[in-house]
Design an enzyme around this catalytic site. Structure first.
Site, PDB file in Angstrom:
ATOM      1  N   SER A  74      22.091  -2.653  26.658  1.00 51.59           N
ATOM      2  CA  SER A  74      23.688  -2.891  26.646  1.00 51.59           C
ATOM      3  C   SER A  74      24.199  -1.820  27.585  1.00 51.59           C
ATOM      4  O   SER A  74      23.366  -0.815  28.178  1.00 51.59           O
ATOM      5  CB  SER A  74      24.051  -2.195  25.288  1.00 51.59           C
ATOM      6  OG  SER A  74      25.502  -1.747  25.156  1.00 51.59           O
ATOM      7  N   TYR A 133      23.445   3.066  18.000  1.00 55.87           N
ATOM      8  CA  TYR A 133      23.300   2.161  18.941  1.00 55.87           C
ATOM      9  C   TYR A 133      22.870   2.561  20.235  1.00 55.87           C
ATOM     10  O   TYR A 133      21.963   2.079  20.783  1.00 55.87           O
ATOM     11  CB  TYR A 133      24.753   1.643  18.873  1.00 55.87           C
ATOM     12  CG  TYR A 133      24.702   0.249  19.638  1.00 55.87           C
ATOM     13  CD1 TYR A 133      24.294  -1.068  19.111  1.00 55.87           C
ATOM     14  CD2 TYR A 133      25.167   0.134  20.865  1.00 55.87           C
ATOM     15  CE1 TYR A 133      24.418  -2.272  19.810  1.00 55.87           C
ATOM     16  CE2 TYR A 133      25.398  -1.184  21.487  1.00 55.87           C
ATOM     17  CZ  TYR A 133      24.798  -2.503  21.111  1.00 55.87           C
ATOM     18  OH  TYR A 133      24.893  -3.677  21.480  1.00 55.87           O
TER      19      TYR A 133
END
Ligand code: NAD
Length: 271
Positions: free
Chosen positions: A140, A153
């Site tokens: 990401s 995350y």
């Protein structure tokens, strides 16, 4: 891998979003597909959208290590070879370090990091055996910079990046016939924010609306960029203008990017 025609491609998390669009894009290029997800209804919808492509679907929870190894062996047996694994399945959590529960932290790490690590290691022997293999791990932009309320995350996606970059170098040093790419999408308009867990004090509705506003790229566009990156054997595949911007800021400012994120977060996340 210069050509995807007749290659066997495995995609995890193919029941929605980027995974579904990757399946469509790979099918259009002639891949034979092994698609998996925990969401069997979503997976069936994906399979139904692929026209005449050769596709098999599997219920797979990527946080289950033994199930991933069994899946890899089954795909190898049923398709006769495996060329491409895209470790795409993922989940999100919005909560501060102080507020998040151990259970939610573990949930994110088990799927977003361990799912990718086990998926890579389980399929690697078959990719090497194929003589023309490729590992694609979805990180990401949050594998490039840290941001508030994304510590779990961030931890998972930074770990995916480190693991994947190390593997790429190893494959080259060992002269193995396996290419390796790490993908860093910016905001992609998928179901990820709807399916996300939130800390107790989060305003879930506001978070989701905020995500929808920031997510600039469609999943089909994202899949097109990822597939092109695979064919060009890019080590780092940036997806979307926001990903390019964040990568540039990170390179230019180094750790001094952090005050910028603080300023942005004060306005958008901490009101
Ligand atoms: N959407 C974004 O803005 C964005 C940005 C950067 C990175 N990503 C990453 O892209 C990947 C795909 O996400 P998406 O945006 O398409 O989200 P999505 O929610 O639309 O799709 C994710 C899929 O993963 C599946 N999944 C969840 N837990 C699973 C598990 N334990 N085992 C197997 N499958 C599971 C879900 O059922 C779903 O079908 C994720 O790794 C995500 O972190 C997304």
């Amino acid at each position: 891998m210069k050509d995807l025609n007749n290659k066997v491609a495995v995609v995890t998390g193919a029941g929605s979003g980027i995974g579904r669009s990757l399946a469509k894009s790979l099918a259009a290029r002639g891949c034979r597909l092994a698609l998996s997800d925990v969401n069997e209804a979503g997976l069936a919808e994906t399979a139904a959208s692929l026209g005449g492509a050769e596709v098999k679907t599997y219920r797979l929870d990527v946080s289950d290590r033994d199930a991933i190894y069994a899946h890899a062996a089954q795909v190898r047996k049923e398709f006769g070879q495996v060329n491409l694994i895209i470790n795409n399945a993922g989940v999100a959590l919005s909560a501060t370090v102080r507020e998040m529960t151990d259970a939610d932290f573990k949930w994110v790490m088990d799927i977003d990091f361990w799912g990718v690590a086990h998926g890579t290691r389980a399929f690697l022997p078959y990719l090497i055996e194929s003589g023309d293999g490729h590992v694609v791990n979805i990180s990401s932009v949050f594998g490039l910079i840290g941001v508030p309320k994304q510590s779990a995350y961030n931890a998972a996606k930074f770990a995916v990046r480190g693991f994947t970059e190390s593997l790429r170098q190893e494959m080259k040093l060992e002269n193995q016939p396996v290419q390796v790419s790490c993908v860093h999408p910016g905001g992609i308009r998928t179901n990820i924010a709807n399916a996300a867990r939130m800390g107790k004090s989060e305003n879930a509705e506001a978070q989701r609306k905020g995500f929808d506003k920031l997510a600039m790229t469609t999943p089909d566009k994202a899949a097109g960029i990822i597939v092109k990156g695979i064919l060009k054997n890019e080590s780092r595949i940036l997806v979307g203008p926001d990903a390019w911007g964040i990568d540039a800021i990170n390179r230019l400012l180094g750790s001094a990017y952090q005050p910028l994120v603080e300023r942005f977060s004060r306005k958008n996340l901490y009101i």
